[in-house]
Write a protein that holds these residues in place. Structure first.
Motif, PDB file in Angstrom:
ATOM      1  N   LYS A  57       0.833  -1.214   0.000  1.00 29.42           N
ATOM      2  CA  LYS A  57       0.000   0.000   0.000  1.00 29.42           C
ATOM      3  C   LYS A  57       0.861   1.254   0.000  1.00 29.42           C
ATOM      4  CE  LYS A  57      -3.884  -2.116   2.398  1.00 29.42           C
ATOM      5  NZ  LYS A  57      -4.552  -2.258   3.697  1.00 29.42           N
ATOM      6  N   LEU A  58       1.904   1.246   0.806  1.00 31.23           N
ATOM      7  CA  LEU A  58       2.795   2.399   0.898  1.00 31.23           C
ATOM      8  C   LEU A  58       3.527   2.645  -0.417  1.00 31.23           C
ATOM      9  CD1 LEU A  58       3.995   4.581   2.733  1.00 31.23           C
ATOM     10  CD2 LEU A  58       5.677   2.908   3.482  1.00 31.23           C
ATOM     11  N   MET A  59       4.086   1.594  -0.997  1.00 28.42           N
ATOM     12  CA  MET A  59       4.824   1.752  -2.250  1.00 28.42           C
ATOM     13  C   MET A  59       3.907   2.182  -3.392  1.00 28.42           C
ATOM     14  SD  MET A  59       7.501  -1.415  -2.047  1.00 28.42           S
ATOM     15  CE  MET A  59       8.638  -0.819  -3.281  1.00 28.42           C
ATOM     16  N   THR A  60       2.708   1.630  -3.435  1.00 26.45           N
ATOM     17  CA  THR A  60       1.742   1.994  -4.476  1.00 26.45           C
ATOM     18  C   THR A  60       1.313   3.444  -4.324  1.00 26.45           C
ATOM     19  OG1 THR A  60       0.998  -0.297  -4.629  1.00 26.45           O
ATOM     20  CG2 THR A  60      -0.479   1.379  -5.518  1.00 26.45           C
ATOM     21  N   ALA A  61       1.070   3.870  -3.093  1.00 30.77           N
ATOM     22  CA  ALA A  61       0.675   5.261  -2.848  1.00 30.77           C
ATOM     23  C   ALA A  61       1.793   6.219  -3.252  1.00 30.77           C
ATOM     24  CB  ALA A  61       0.300   5.458  -1.377  1.00 30.77           C
ATOM     25  N   VAL A  62       3.034   5.869  -2.940  1.00 31.34           N
ATOM     26  CA  VAL A  62       4.173   6.703  -3.346  1.00 31.34           C
ATOM     27  C   VAL A  62       4.237   6.761  -4.866  1.00 31.34           C
ATOM     28  CG1 VAL A  62       6.695   6.832  -3.440  1.00 31.34           C
ATOM     29  CG2 VAL A  62       5.552   6.361  -1.262  1.00 31.34           C
ATOM     30  N   ASN A  63       4.109   5.631  -5.507  1.00 31.33           N
ATOM     31  CA  ASN A  63       4.198   5.554  -6.959  1.00 31.33           C
ATOM     32  C   ASN A  63       3.106   6.380  -7.646  1.00 31.33           C
ATOM     33  OD1 ASN A  63       5.851   4.502  -9.003  1.00 31.33           O
ATOM     34  ND2 ASN A  63       4.337   2.950  -9.503  1.00 31.33           N
ATOM     35  N   LYS A  64       1.932   6.459  -7.023  1.00 29.34           N
ATOM     36  CA  LYS A  64       0.825   7.229  -7.585  1.00 29.34           C
ATOM     37  C   LYS A  64       0.852   8.697  -7.159  1.00 29.34           C
ATOM     38  CE  LYS A  64      -2.506   3.462  -8.016  1.00 29.34           C
ATOM     39  NZ  LYS A  64      -3.825   2.953  -7.535  1.00 29.34           N
ATOM     40  N   LEU A 102      -2.118   9.832   1.585  1.00 28.29           N
ATOM     41  CA  LEU A 102      -2.175   8.416   1.958  1.00 28.29           C
ATOM     42  C   LEU A 102      -0.815   7.934   2.453  1.00 28.29           C
ATOM     43  CD1 LEU A 102      -3.712   5.775   2.227  1.00 28.29           C
ATOM     44  CD2 LEU A 102      -3.298   5.355  -0.218  1.00 28.29           C
ATOM     45  N   VAL A 103       0.250   8.378   1.817  1.00 23.29           N
ATOM     46  CA  VAL A 103       1.607   8.018   2.248  1.00 23.29           C
ATOM     47  C   VAL A 103       1.808   8.470   3.697  1.00 23.29           C
ATOM     48  CG1 VAL A 103       4.080   8.465   1.917  1.00 23.29           C
ATOM     49  CG2 VAL A 103       2.618   8.027  -0.058  1.00 23.29           C
ATOM     50  N   ALA A 104       1.434   9.706   3.993  1.00 22.88           N
ATOM     51  CA  ALA A 104       1.584  10.241   5.345  1.00 22.88           C
ATOM     52  C   ALA A 104       0.768   9.430   6.348  1.00 22.88           C
ATOM     53  CB  ALA A 104       1.161  11.703   5.382  1.00 22.88           C
ATOM     54  N   GLN A 105      -0.444   9.067   5.969  1.00 29.35           N
ATOM     55  CA  GLN A 105      -1.314   8.268   6.848  1.00 29.35           C
ATOM     56  C   GLN A 105      -0.707   6.890   7.121  1.00 29.35           C
ATOM     57  OE1 GLN A 105      -5.126   7.496   5.077  1.00 29.35           O
ATOM     58  NE2 GLN A 105      -5.906   6.411   6.848  1.00 29.35           N
ATOM     59  N   LEU A 106      -0.221   6.240   6.073  1.00 27.52           N
ATOM     60  CA  LEU A 106       0.374   4.911   6.228  1.00 27.52           C
ATOM     61  C   LEU A 106       1.662   4.962   7.044  1.00 27.52           C
ATOM     62  CD1 LEU A 106      -0.249   3.627   2.592  1.00 27.52           C
ATOM     63  CD2 LEU A 106      -1.400   2.810   4.669  1.00 27.52           C
ATOM     64  N   LEU A 107       2.465   5.996   6.814  1.00 27.55           N
ATOM     65  CA  LEU A 107       3.708   6.135   7.577  1.00 27.55           C
ATOM     66  C   LEU A 107       3.424   6.370   9.058  1.00 27.55           C
ATOM     67  CD1 LEU A 107       6.019   8.244   5.240  1.00 27.55           C
ATOM     68  CD2 LEU A 107       6.308   5.860   5.923  1.00 27.55           C
ATOM     69  N   SER A 108       2.380   7.121   9.354  1.00 28.91           N
ATOM     70  CA  SER A 108       2.068   7.394  10.758  1.00 28.91           C
ATOM     71  C   SER A 108       1.720   6.108  11.505  1.00 28.91           C
ATOM     72  CB  SER A 108       0.938   8.419  10.888  1.00 28.91           C
ATOM     73  OG  SER A 108      -0.294   7.856  10.504  1.00 28.91           O
ATOM     74  N   LYS A 109       1.102   5.164  10.813  1.00 28.27           N
ATOM     75  CA  LYS A 109       0.793   3.867  11.434  1.00 28.27           C
ATOM     76  C   LYS A 109       2.065   3.094  11.777  1.00 28.27           C
ATOM     77  CE  LYS A 109      -3.713   3.194   9.314  1.00 28.27           C
ATOM     78  NZ  LYS A 109      -4.512   2.349   8.424  1.00 28.27           N
ATOM     79  N   LEU A 110       3.138   3.415  11.061  1.00 27.09           N
ATOM     80  CA  LEU A 110       4.424   2.757  11.302  1.00 27.09           C
ATOM     81  C   LEU A 110       5.348   3.609  12.174  1.00 27.09           C
ATOM     82  CD1 LEU A 110       5.043   1.328   7.726  1.00 27.09           C
ATOM     83  CD2 LEU A 110       4.324   0.063   9.761  1.00 27.09           C
ATOM     84  N   GLY A 111       4.803   4.706  12.701  1.00 29.92           N
ATOM     85  CA  GLY A 111       5.585   5.555  13.588  1.00 29.92           C
ATOM     86  C   GLY A 111       6.577   6.446  12.877  1.00 29.92           C
ATOM     87  N   SER A 112       6.281   6.815  11.653  1.00 34.77           N
ATOM     88  CA  SER A 112       7.186   7.658  10.872  1.00 34.77           C
ATOM     89  C   SER A 112       6.385   8.767  10.201  1.00 34.77           C
ATOM     90  CB  SER A 112       7.901   6.811   9.820  1.00 34.77           C
ATOM     91  OG  SER A 112       8.920   7.545   9.203  1.00 34.77           O
ATOM     92  N   LYS A 113       7.086   9.705   9.585  1.00 39.27           N
ATOM     93  CA  LYS A 113       6.395  10.765   8.853  1.00 39.27           C
ATOM     94  C   LYS A 113       7.310  11.328   7.776  1.00 39.27           C
ATOM     95  CE  LYS A 113       7.559  14.308  12.229  1.00 39.27           C
ATOM     96  NZ  LYS A 113       7.064  15.328  13.111  1.00 39.27           N
ATOM     97  N   LEU A 114       6.689  11.990   6.815  1.00 34.41           N
ATOM     98  CA  LEU A 114       7.435  12.641   5.744  1.00 34.41           C
ATOM     99  C   LEU A 114       7.957  13.989   6.236  1.00 34.41           C
ATOM    100  CD1 LEU A 114       5.109  12.123   2.654  1.00 34.41           C
ATOM    101  CD2 LEU A 114       7.301  11.016   3.065  1.00 34.41           C
TER     102      LEU A 114
END
Length: 167
Positions: A126-133, A138-150
């Motif tokens: 999901k993260l790689m696909t969101a980045v690619n698109k 969505l990337v920020a939302q997915l990263l926050s679930k992993l404890g990271s941010k842009l």
């Protein structure tokens, strides 16, 4: 080559898992074919994600992880009150998680998902696909679930460079 399986080949997480499993098994068959090892020595040389001697990743993106490192990440950032070593053992092999009952089993059901696929490959996909698109929200939302941010600088990056920063 997880990045290629996700972005180029657009493989389902279960297909990626099966291919990884087959590759690991092939390596172990090769190791066990060597003569001159005692049985105990062969076991020491066998590769197994649960032993921590298998790293999954992407050379192109310069990223990799072990089952244990991902289990630690999940336990730390998703408020899981579980020992990462216990979770790690459930993230490889025939271990299936049912999100409705929040229970693990050795049997796959219609609603359960293999631990490795559900907790590792699906979020990465999901993260790689969101980045690619270019879906930065969505990337920020997915990263926050992993404890990271842009960072602000990361937000200016495009596809491949952003993928490297994210991974």
């Amino acid at each position: 080559k997880i990045d290629r399986a996700i972005l180029e080949l657009k493989q389902d997480p279960e297909v990626i898992y099966q291919n990884l499993w087959k590759t690991i098994e092939s390596v172990n068959v090769l190791i066990s074919s060597y003569r001159g090892f005692e049985e105990q020595e062969k076991d020491d040389w066998m590769v197994d994600p649960l032993k921590g001697n298998v790293v999954f990743g992407s050379g192109m993106l310069g990223a990799g992880f072990t089952i244990r490192s991902f289990a630690r990440l999940l336990c730390k950032n998703q408020d899981q009150k579980q020992d990462p070593e216990v979770l790690a053992k459930k993230l490889w092999g025939d271990n299936f998680y049912d999100g409705k009952t929040q229970k693990w089993s050795k049997e796959s059901t219609v609603v359960s998902g293999r631990g490795f696929c559900k907790f590792i490959l699906s979020p990465i996909s999901k993260l790689m696909t969101a980045v690619n698109k270019g879906e930065l929200d969505l990337v920020a939302q997915l990263l926050s679930k992993l404890g990271s941010k842009l960072t602000k600088d990361d937000q200016k990056l495009q596809r491949k460079e952003l993928l490297k920063a994210v991974m």
